[in-house]
Design a protein around this motif. Structure first.
Motif, PDB file in Angstrom:
ATOM      1  N   ARG A  76       0.836  -1.210   0.000  1.00 37.48           N
ATOM      2  CA  ARG A  76       0.000   0.000   0.000  1.00 37.48           C
ATOM      3  C   ARG A  76       0.868   1.256   0.000  1.00 37.48           C
ATOM      4  O   ARG A  76       0.605   2.218  -0.736  1.00 37.48           O
ATOM      5  CB  ARG A  76      -0.927   0.007   1.221  1.00 37.48           C
ATOM      6  N   ALA A  77       1.906   1.243   0.830  1.00 39.36           N
ATOM      7  CA  ALA A  77       2.788   2.412   0.911  1.00 39.36           C
ATOM      8  C   ALA A  77       3.519   2.636  -0.403  1.00 39.36           C
ATOM      9  O   ALA A  77       3.656   3.780  -0.861  1.00 39.36           O
ATOM     10  CB  ALA A  77       3.790   2.225   2.047  1.00 39.36           C
ATOM     11  N   GLN A  78       3.975   1.565  -1.025  1.00 39.04           N
ATOM     12  CA  GLN A  78       4.673   1.679  -2.306  1.00 39.04           C
ATOM     13  C   GLN A  78       3.783   2.355  -3.346  1.00 39.04           C
ATOM     14  O   GLN A  78       4.230   3.234  -4.095  1.00 39.04           O
ATOM     15  CB  GLN A  78       5.092   0.286  -2.787  1.00 39.04           C
ATOM     16  N   ALA A  79       2.509   1.968  -3.365  1.00 34.24           N
ATOM     17  CA  ALA A  79       1.572   2.577  -4.315  1.00 34.24           C
ATOM     18  C   ALA A  79       1.344   4.048  -3.993  1.00 34.24           C
ATOM     19  O   ALA A  79       1.255   4.885  -4.898  1.00 34.24           O
ATOM     20  CB  ALA A  79       0.254   1.813  -4.294  1.00 34.24           C
ATOM     21  N   GLU A  80       1.247   4.376  -2.695  1.00 35.39           N
ATOM     22  CA  GLU A  80       1.035   5.770  -2.299  1.00 35.39           C
ATOM     23  C   GLU A  80       2.227   6.648  -2.656  1.00 35.39           C
ATOM     24  O   GLU A  80       2.067   7.796  -3.076  1.00 35.39           O
ATOM     25  CB  GLU A  80       0.793   5.852  -0.787  1.00 35.39           C
ATOM     26  N   ILE A  81       3.425   6.120  -2.463  1.00 36.40           N
ATOM     27  CA  ILE A  81       4.642   6.896  -2.725  1.00 36.40           C
ATOM     28  C   ILE A  81       4.816   7.129  -4.216  1.00 36.40           C
ATOM     29  O   ILE A  81       5.151   8.234  -4.666  1.00 36.40           O
ATOM     30  CB  ILE A  81       5.873   6.182  -2.144  1.00 36.40           C
ATOM     31  N   GLY A  82       4.593   6.075  -5.008  1.00 36.13           N
ATOM     32  CA  GLY A  82       4.761   6.192  -6.457  1.00 36.13           C
ATOM     33  C   GLY A  82       6.193   6.495  -6.844  1.00 36.13           C
ATOM     34  O   GLY A  82       7.136   6.131  -6.142  1.00 36.13           O
ATOM     35  N   HIS A  83       6.381   7.146  -7.963  1.00 37.80           N
ATOM     36  CA  HIS A  83       7.703   7.591  -8.417  1.00 37.80           C
ATOM     37  C   HIS A  83       8.725   6.444  -8.455  1.00 37.80           C
ATOM     38  O   HIS A  83       9.919   6.650  -8.202  1.00 37.80           O
ATOM     39  CB  HIS A  83       8.244   8.723  -7.523  1.00 37.80           C
ATOM     40  N   GLY A  84       8.258   5.233  -8.751  1.00 33.95           N
ATOM     41  CA  GLY A  84       9.186   4.105  -8.850  1.00 33.95           C
ATOM     42  C   GLY A  84       9.717   3.623  -7.523  1.00 33.95           C
ATOM     43  O   GLY A  84      10.811   3.030  -7.460  1.00 33.95           O
ATOM     44  N   ALA A  85       8.978   3.824  -6.448  1.00 36.72           N
ATOM     45  CA  ALA A  85       9.425   3.398  -5.120  1.00 36.72           C
ATOM     46  C   ALA A  85       9.629   1.890  -5.072  1.00 36.72           C
ATOM     47  O   ALA A  85       8.937   1.122  -5.748  1.00 36.72           O
ATOM     48  CB  ALA A  85       8.412   3.813  -4.056  1.00 36.72           C
ATOM     49  N   ILE A  86      10.581   1.475  -4.257  1.00 41.58           N
ATOM     50  CA  ILE A  86      10.899   0.061  -4.067  1.00 41.58           C
ATOM     51  C   ILE A  86      10.570  -0.303  -2.622  1.00 41.58           C
ATOM     52  O   ILE A  86      10.938   0.421  -1.689  1.00 41.58           O
ATOM     53  CB  ILE A  86      12.389  -0.205  -4.343  1.00 41.58           C
ATOM     54  N   ALA A  87       9.868  -1.421  -2.421  1.00 41.65           N
ATOM     55  CA  ALA A  87       9.501  -1.878  -1.076  1.00 41.65           C
ATOM     56  C   ALA A  87      10.164  -3.218  -0.803  1.00 41.65           C
ATOM     57  O   ALA A  87      10.043  -4.153  -1.602  1.00 41.65           O
ATOM     58  CB  ALA A  87       7.987  -1.992  -0.945  1.00 41.65           C
ATOM     59  N   LEU A  88      10.855  -3.310   0.337  1.00 41.07           N
ATOM     60  CA  LEU A  88      11.558  -4.534   0.708  1.00 41.07           C
ATOM     61  C   LEU A  88      11.133  -4.949   2.113  1.00 41.07           C
ATOM     62  O   LEU A  88      11.211  -4.147   3.050  1.00 41.07           O
ATOM     63  CB  LEU A  88      13.073  -4.315   0.683  1.00 41.07           C
ATOM     64  N   ARG A  89      10.714  -6.206   2.253  1.00 37.40           N
ATOM     65  CA  ARG A  89      10.377  -6.693   3.591  1.00 37.40           C
ATOM     66  C   ARG A  89      11.673  -6.883   4.379  1.00 37.40           C
ATOM     67  O   ARG A  89      12.614  -7.506   3.905  1.00 37.40           O
ATOM     68  CB  ARG A  89       9.616  -8.011   3.508  1.00 37.40           C
ATOM     69  N   ASN A  90      11.712  -6.326   5.601  1.00 41.67           N
ATOM     70  CA  ASN A  90      12.924  -6.409   6.411  1.00 41.67           C
ATOM     71  C   ASN A  90      12.568  -6.156   7.867  1.00 41.67           C
ATOM     72  O   ASN A  90      11.749  -5.298   8.169  1.00 41.67           O
ATOM     73  CB  ASN A  90      13.963  -5.388   5.924  1.00 41.67           C
ATOM     74  N   ASP A  91      13.216  -6.897   8.766  1.00 34.57           N
ATOM     75  CA  ASP A  91      12.995  -6.766  10.209  1.00 34.57           C
ATOM     76  C   ASP A  91      14.184  -6.035  10.810  1.00 34.57           C
ATOM     77  O   ASP A  91      15.293  -6.552  10.844  1.00 34.57           O
ATOM     78  CB  ASP A  91      12.836  -8.148  10.838  1.00 34.57           C
ATOM     79  N   THR A  92      13.945  -4.849  11.324  1.00 35.50           N
ATOM     80  CA  THR A  92      15.032  -3.992  11.776  1.00 35.50           C
ATOM     81  C   THR A  92      15.789  -4.540  12.975  1.00 35.50           C
ATOM     82  O   THR A  92      16.910  -4.127  13.243  1.00 35.50           O
ATOM     83  CB  THR A  92      14.500  -2.589  12.129  1.00 35.50           C
TER      84      THR A  92
END
Length: 249
Positions: free
Chosen positions: A45-61
């Motif tokens: 959802r966040a990737q779609a909201e950001i747009g501009h070719g955003a990249i989303a990676l699952r990661n546990d900090t």
């Protein structure tokens, strides 16, 4: 404004709240944004909201292995970083008498160990002139009851910003901290309180803020971008407090 044209920026914990606001702000000023988080649906959802070719990676900090995996994933995409916003973390509160080792470990893993080793793993990917902004908290300064573990973890991060600044300056990288006061984010809905208790808590906190309101994620994001941009090139190892005057009382 286009302060971040041709820049690549990483925002940890970028799927909601402050992280998402910062990611959107970076993207709106021309950056290619990479966000991380644990919830794949929220990331999408966040990737779609950001747009501009955003990249989303699952990661546990909170995991050293995950920190290394994130660096590897960015390398595989041939990405170098111009800015990092170390934002992901947890906020768990309890009185001293109720604090268990598990709460301590979970807090310090997510808020200190994870960010420290993320920065270590990502350092080889930094471009000259890169900026690292760490999300601190005014809880490190104000001595709020029930926040001892959380406050200690954020104080550790603030200290790290100073020492890591000295270490990374020879690489041309700056490290600074933005420490928010109460910000209106979904975090306040994740504290395990019923609505009446949550509303009463929020009202009590708001009464301690000279401006008389919570801050917005967008207001904090503007400070994050300022610390990431060339205009702040002379700010090194510093902490900017964004709390509506709360810590001045």
């Amino acid at each position: 404004m286009t302060r971040f044209n041709n820049h690549t920026v990483l925002v940890t914990g970028g799927s909601s709240g402050i992280g998402l606001a910062a990611a959107k702000a970076y993207a709106n000023e021309g950056a290619r944004v990479v966000i991380t988080g644990r919830d794949e649906e929220a990331l999408a959802r966040a990737q779609a909201e950001i747009g501009h070719g955003a990249i989303a990676l699952r990661n546990d900090t909170g995991s050293i292995a995950e920190a290394k995996r994130l660096a590897t994933a960015l390398q595989e995409k041939d990405l170098q970083l111009d800015a990092i916003f170390i934002n992901a973390g947890v906020a768990k509160f309890a009185p001293l008498s109720d604090v268990a080792e598990a709460l301590w470990d979970a807090t310090f893993d997510a808020n200190v160990k994870g960010p420290y080793f993320q920065i270590q793993a990502l350092t080889p990917l930094l471009r000259p002139g890169a900026a690292i902004v760490i999300n601190g908290s005014i809880n490190a300064h104000i001595g709020m009851p029930n926040s001892s573990v959380y406050a200690a973890s954020k104080a550790a991060l603030i200290s790290l910003a100073k020492t890591l600044s000295a270490e990374l300056l020879p690489r041309g990288a700056r490290v600074n901290v933005v420490s928010p006061g109460p910000i209106a984010t979904p975090l306040y809905g994740k504290l395990g309180m019923d609505k009446a208790t949550l509303d009463a808590t929020a009202s009590a906190i708001q009464g301690q803020i000279p401006l008389g309101r919570f801050g917005t994620p967008e207001e904090l994001a503007s400070t994050v971008l300022h610390l990431s941009a060339k205009e702040s090139a002379f700010i090194v190892g510093s902490e900017l407090i964004v709390d509506g005057g709360m810590s001045n009382l």
